[in-house]
Design an enzyme around this catalytic site. Structure first.
Site, PDB file in Angstrom:
ATOM      1  N   ARG A  10      -4.237  -2.612   4.380  1.00 59.22           N
ATOM      2  CA  ARG A  10      -4.063  -2.313   5.810  1.00 59.22           C
ATOM      3  C   ARG A  10      -5.176  -1.387   6.299  1.00 59.22           C
ATOM      4  NH1 ARG A  10       0.306   2.558   6.442  1.00 59.22           N
ATOM      5  NH2 ARG A  10       0.261   3.254   4.299  1.00 59.22           N
ATOM      6  N   GLU A  58       7.656  -7.151  20.018  1.00 58.14           N
ATOM      7  CA  GLU A  58       6.718  -8.018  19.296  1.00 58.14           C
ATOM      8  C   GLU A  58       6.640  -9.428  19.875  1.00 58.14           C
ATOM      9  OE1 GLU A  58       9.181  -6.269  17.922  1.00 58.14           O
ATOM     10  OE2 GLU A  58       8.142  -4.679  16.838  1.00 58.14           O
ATOM     11  N   PHE A  83       8.035  -8.319  11.465  1.00 64.07           N
ATOM     12  CA  PHE A  83       8.154  -8.550  12.909  1.00 64.07           C
ATOM     13  C   PHE A  83       7.124  -9.558  13.417  1.00 64.07           C
ATOM     14  CE2 PHE A  83       9.012  -3.927  12.001  1.00 64.07           C
ATOM     15  CZ  PHE A  83      10.348  -4.131  11.717  1.00 64.07           C
ATOM     16  N   HIS A 109       2.194  -4.267   5.864  1.00 65.63           N
ATOM     17  CA  HIS A 109       3.484  -3.921   5.248  1.00 65.63           C
ATOM     18  C   HIS A 109       4.239  -5.161   4.784  1.00 65.63           C
ATOM     19  CE1 HIS A 109       2.311  -0.333   7.371  1.00 65.63           C
ATOM     20  NE2 HIS A 109       3.261   0.373   6.780  1.00 65.63           N
ATOM     21  N   ASP A 117      11.187   2.203   2.554  1.00 68.45           N
ATOM     22  CA  ASP A 117      11.904   1.712   3.746  1.00 68.45           C
ATOM     23  C   ASP A 117      12.975   0.685   3.392  1.00 68.45           C
ATOM     24  OD1 ASP A 117      10.750   3.321   5.597  1.00 68.45           O
ATOM     25  OD2 ASP A 117       9.378   1.816   6.418  1.00 68.45           O
ATOM     26  N   ARG A 167       0.909  -2.302   2.319  1.00 74.23           N
ATOM     27  CA  ARG A 167       0.994  -0.886   2.653  1.00 74.23           C
ATOM     28  C   ARG A 167       0.408  -0.011   1.546  1.00 74.23           C
ATOM     29  NH1 ARG A 167       5.055   3.170   1.382  1.00 74.23           N
ATOM     30  NH2 ARG A 167       4.766   4.939   2.790  1.00 74.23           N
TER      31      ARG A 167
END
Lengths: 313, 281
Positions: A10, A58, A83, A109, A117, A167
């Site tokens: 990323r 999104e 998303f 991610h 998460d 990530r």
């Protein structure tokens, strides 16, 4: 590989955008309140007038990108894979894919290395979703070098592109002067004769570690890095299968619909050989550190090594 | 065009709608007819377009967010000269470029593919933003159904458009009051529609969707509105112009059979004859 340089793809994404932003004045970046996490913040800082924060919406962001593309912009839609590909799937399909608009989707991610998460944010389905859209290019870079090259290739390619980024920091494995990137071309990153490991994303690094471990036990594994899952470099996979007769696929994604399925599609049509699919085995992830999760779900070097040995028994 | 010319043109657009849907034996006449005057005004009066050069760079854009009323758009485009009116009879048939829902890849004059409700407005917002970013003199129009605004994405797009003060954007809601399952007020009421768009920082104009004086005034007001997008709530009659389709939810997505087609065309012929007798004041 402890001494190897590690960078999250990323980060590479954000850095590549800044570089390309200077060359392409029509390149614009869209975010949905996650610029800090998708690492497009550096682009926002360099080109504030070309960064569009759409807020936490999104589906609308995806449609706005479609509209911008019709006006001659090269929009990069940035969000988490969950998303970008998940929530906005139908917008990607109908507003970008069907009219074949020049929109690039930078999905960060992806996979279980999201880590703490947990399962709600660990998208293991995006490759499967995106490869079903006609005309969509799907890429999953293995490291910093490849991620930057993939972003550049996406800009140079006319049409919709989905690029998957991670990530967590991962080893830089392509840092050599001969490295060349082309959409739709895989690379043999290690030659071998007993088994072929076809890997994508962070699993390329893991597969190379596994090949090292297997070599110590007298097993010669060929490792192929597939960054472009669609269109797939079928030739490189079939040629290797002809040599080894056994194929293992490795991906940080569900074994349903991802790289493993794409490889099986190619082999079953042209050169059927036994295939073992390593990945998320039709389960959701969970909270934990990226390293702990990769170990638990057997996507690290040791995990891949063990599964290859089981397969060869 | 004066109002009489617009009325005559709109009547021809309506004939094209009924003919296309009858020929296809499928499609959505009700919401096409309710918006026929809006389509006509946009393509014959309001928008900067060129049928001979459909991809003209600095043209105004139109996105049919309520894509199922494609017969209305196609008929307006055909009557405006983008493609032969005769081709309307190929609607929805295998091999025809006139797809069931608008496709920008196949159809001259279609600026965005649409059909999945709620998505067109986002694309229109993106177009308006793109024009603003480069200081281009391009206005963007998008037509939504009143049932369509039940989609959450419409409000995501509206929030963004209001926030970004996109005064080159006009959102038109064809408020014919009916959706497939019944009156919008009973299915999942979007009312008050005007107050909602006001709350999203739009300049809002309520208008009779079949009164060209009112339509003309509304688009002029939209053009003069600076610093915010405009929403035109067009109060319309579903099926307008065809006696047995007017105000009937049954004609949302049903094609007339041969007998019904004859009645519908006779209705429109009669309207045309009466218009021929009128003299513009």
């Amino acid at each position: 590989m402890a001494d190897v340089k590690k960078i999250a793809t990323r980060e590479s994404y954000g850095n590549a955008l800044v570089e390309l932003g200077a060359e392409y004045p029509n390149l614009v970046v869209l975010d949905a309140d996650l610029a800090a996490a998708t690492k497009t913040g550096v682009f926002k800082k360099a080109y504030p007038e070309r960064h569009i924060d759409c807020g936490i919406a999104e589906c609308n962001m995806t449609g706005i990108a479609a509209g911008l593309a019709t006006m001659g912009k090269i929009p990069f839609v940035s969000s988490f894979a969950m998303f970008a590909a998940g929530r906005a799937f139908e917008q990607v399909r109908n507003s970008i894919g069907y009219p074949h608009l020049n929109v690039k989707i930078g999905a960060t991610h992806a996979g279980i290395t999201v880590g703490e998460d947990g399962a709600s944010h660990q998208c293991n389905e995006d490759i499967a979703l995106m490869r079903t859209i006609p005309g969509m290019v799907v890429m999953c870079p293995a490291d910093d070098v490849e991620a930057k090259a993939a972003v550049r290739a996406a800009v140079e390619h006319e049409g919709p592109v989905y690029i998957r980024f991670g990530r967590a920091a991962c080893p830089v494995i392509n840092d050599n002067p001969e490295y060349k990137f082309e959409i739709g071309k895989g690379t043999v990153v290690r030659e071998g004769s007993d088994v072929t490991i076809v890997a994508t994303g962070i699993c390329v690094g893991s597969a190379l570690e596994a090949a090292e471990m297997l070599a110590a036990e007298g097993i010669s594994a060929e490792v192929i890095n597939i960054c472009t899952i669609k269109p797939l470099d079928e030739e490189i996979i079939i040629n290797s299968a002809k040599k080894t007769g056994k194929v293992v696929t490795a991906e940080e994604h569900s074994v349903i619909g991802g790289l493993g399925s794409a490889v099986c599609d190619a082999l079953s049509a042209s050169y059927p050989v036994p295939v073992k699919k390593i990945g998320m085995q039709d389960v959701f992830g969970e909270s934990g550190s990226a390293a702990a999760l990769v170990e638990k779900y057997k996507l690290d070097g040791k995990g891949i090594c063990e599964q290859v040995k089981d397969f060869l028994k | 065009m004066n109002n009489l010319e617009l009325k005559k043109t709109a009547n021809e657009v309506r004939k094209g709608i009924v003919t296309a849907v009858h020929s296809a034996k499928a499609g959505h006449p009700g919401g096409s007819l309710s918006a026929a005057d809006i389509y006509t005004y946009l393509y014959f009066e309001e928008m900067n377009i060129d049928p001979k050069n459909p991809k003209m760079e600095e043209r105004d854009r139109f996105v049919l967010s309520k894509g199922h009323t494609a017969p209305g758009l196609y008929s307006a485009l055909a009557n405006r000269g983008f493609f032969p009116v005769e081709d309307l009879k190929t609607l929805r048939k295998l091999g025809s470029y006139l797809q069931g829902h608008p496709s920008m890849q196949y159809i001259p004059g279609v600026d965005m593919s649409s059909g999945s409700l709620g998505q067109g407005i986002s694309a229109a917002v993106g177009m308006a933003l793109g024009a603003k970013m480069d200081n281009r003199d391009v206005r963007v129009y998008t037509l939504l159904g009143d049932g369509e605004i039940e989609e959450g994405q419409v409000w995501e797009a509206s929030m963004f458009a209001g926030h970004r003060k996109l005064d080159n954007l006009v959102v038109i809601v064809d408020n014919n009051g009916l959706q497939i399952d019944g009156p919008v007020s009973e299915v999942c009421s979007p009312y008050p529609i005007d107050k909602k768009f006001e709350a999203f920082n739009f300049h809002v104009i309520n208008v009779d969707a079949h009164d060209f004086d009112a339509i003309r005034a509304a688009f002029k007001e939209a053009r003069e509105t600076k610093g915010m997008p405009t929403a035109i709530i067009a109060h319309s009659l579903k099926g307008k112009g065809v006696s047995f389709m007017e105000g009937s939810v049954a004609w949302h997505g049903t094609a007339p059979n041969d007998e019904q087609y004859a009645v519908a065309m006779a209705d429109l012929e009669k309207i045309g004859e009466e218009l021929d007798k009128e003299v513009e004041a």
